[in-house]
Design an enzyme around this catalytic site. Structure first.
Site, short mmCIF file in Angstrom:
data_model
loop_
_atom_site.label_atom_id
_atom_site.label_comp_id
_atom_site.label_asym_id
_atom_site.label_seq_id
_atom_site.Cartn_x
_atom_site.Cartn_y
_atom_site.Cartn_z
CD GLU A 13 -17.73 -12.86 -17.78
OE1 GLU A 13 -16.55 -12.87 -18.17
OE2 GLU A 13 -18.65 -13.46 -18.36
CG ASP A 193 -18.40 -16.75 -21.03
OD1 ASP A 193 -17.93 -15.59 -21.04
OD2 ASP A 193 -19.48 -17.03 -20.50
#
Length: 287
Positions: A13, A193
């Site tokens: 991420e 996301d």
């Protein structure tokens, strides 16, 4: 679309490009690591932590500001914790930090993910130049999608489990007004996301569970979609010498062995050449 290099993470991420060193940074949340990779030299390094690193930003003074599960910290260049900024304003047993980054003033934002998923118990907080922390938004299940418009008038965020992207007006000092729904997504077509904004103010979103990333106009219209060979992209960022490379992180968290066998690039980082350069992420500014 290409694979950056031979790497597969568990939950990569927060990809972050350092233009000064031409280096890509990212966190693997579940492995409690921050990675850095120089595409030109192929040099890859890893910093290890004792807790999940939800998000981070580079500092103007060197080192990082990192949002660990229990607290936000400053680090020196190799990742050694040097100063605690604040404790997690959520209950760290139930909510870890997740998506985050810096705004156009160089302040650090960090959102949380509410683990029990029984109600919208997560939040978004901000650390300013004096290292003071303010909770800005609540009523979130999984904070994601943080990005800012080029003119500094809008902050975008998403709530991935709730299938929604919000935008929030910002005043001249960059302080938020009333959050509003900007775009919602039907079930089964991907969830918004992590994200980034390009120089034309278009919002690029990783559509988790959707096999693709998408570029939206400032009005929310779909301008481009790019399919991935994996189901769950997690975030995008711009980088490269001219900021015309999109880096895309993906995950293999909660993906079965059968799916990984069928889609072995799950957890890899992909690159996509684009025509409009992206916004540079500012480094965290401290007084």
């Amino acid at each position: 679309m290409d694979v950056l290099f031979d790497y597969h993470g568990e939950l990569p991420e927060c990809p972050t490009w350092d233009a000064d060193s031409q280096t890509l940074y990212w966190t693997d949340i579940l492995r409690q690591e921050i990675h850095h990779y120089q595409p030109q030299s192929g040099t890859h390094g890893v910093m290890h932590f004792t807790e999940e690193v939800g998000c981070f930003a580079l500092r103007e003074r060197g080192g990082l500001i990192v949002a660990l599960r229990s607290a936000i910290w400053l680090t020196e260049g190799e990742g050694r914790l040097t100063q605690k900024v604040c404790d997690n304003p959520n209950n760290p047993q139930l909510a870890r930090f997740n998506d985050g980054g810096t705004d156009r003033q160089g302040r650090f934002y960090a959102g949380t993910y509410w683990g029990p998923r029984d109600y919208n118990g997560a939040l978004l907080c901000r650390v300013d130049a004096e290292l003071q922390t303010t909770v800005l938004q609540c009523d979130i299940l999984g904070a994601n999608g943080l990005a800012f418009s080029p003119d500094g008038k809008w902050m975008y965020t998403s709530d991935t489990p709730n299938h929604v992207i919000y935008r929030t007006p910002l005043d001249a000092q960059g302080d938020p007004g009333q959050r509003e729904v900007w775009k919602t997504f039907p079930r089964g077509h991907g969830r918004p996301d992590g994200a980034a904004v390009d120089m034309e103010g278009c919002y690029w979103s990783a559509l988790f569970d959707g096999w693709r990333i998408a570029r939206f106009s400032p009005q929310g219209d779909v301008l481009e979609e790019h399919t991935l060979p994996v189901r769950c992209p997690t975030m995008v960022c711009f980088g490269g010498p001219n900021m015309k490379t999109l880096f895309i992180t993906t995950t293999r968290e909660n993906i079965s062995d059968e799916e990984i066998k069928a889609h072995p690039l799950s957890g890899a980082i992909f690159t996509l050449p684009i025509s409009v350069p992206g916004m540079t992420k500012l480094k965290f500014k401290e007084n």
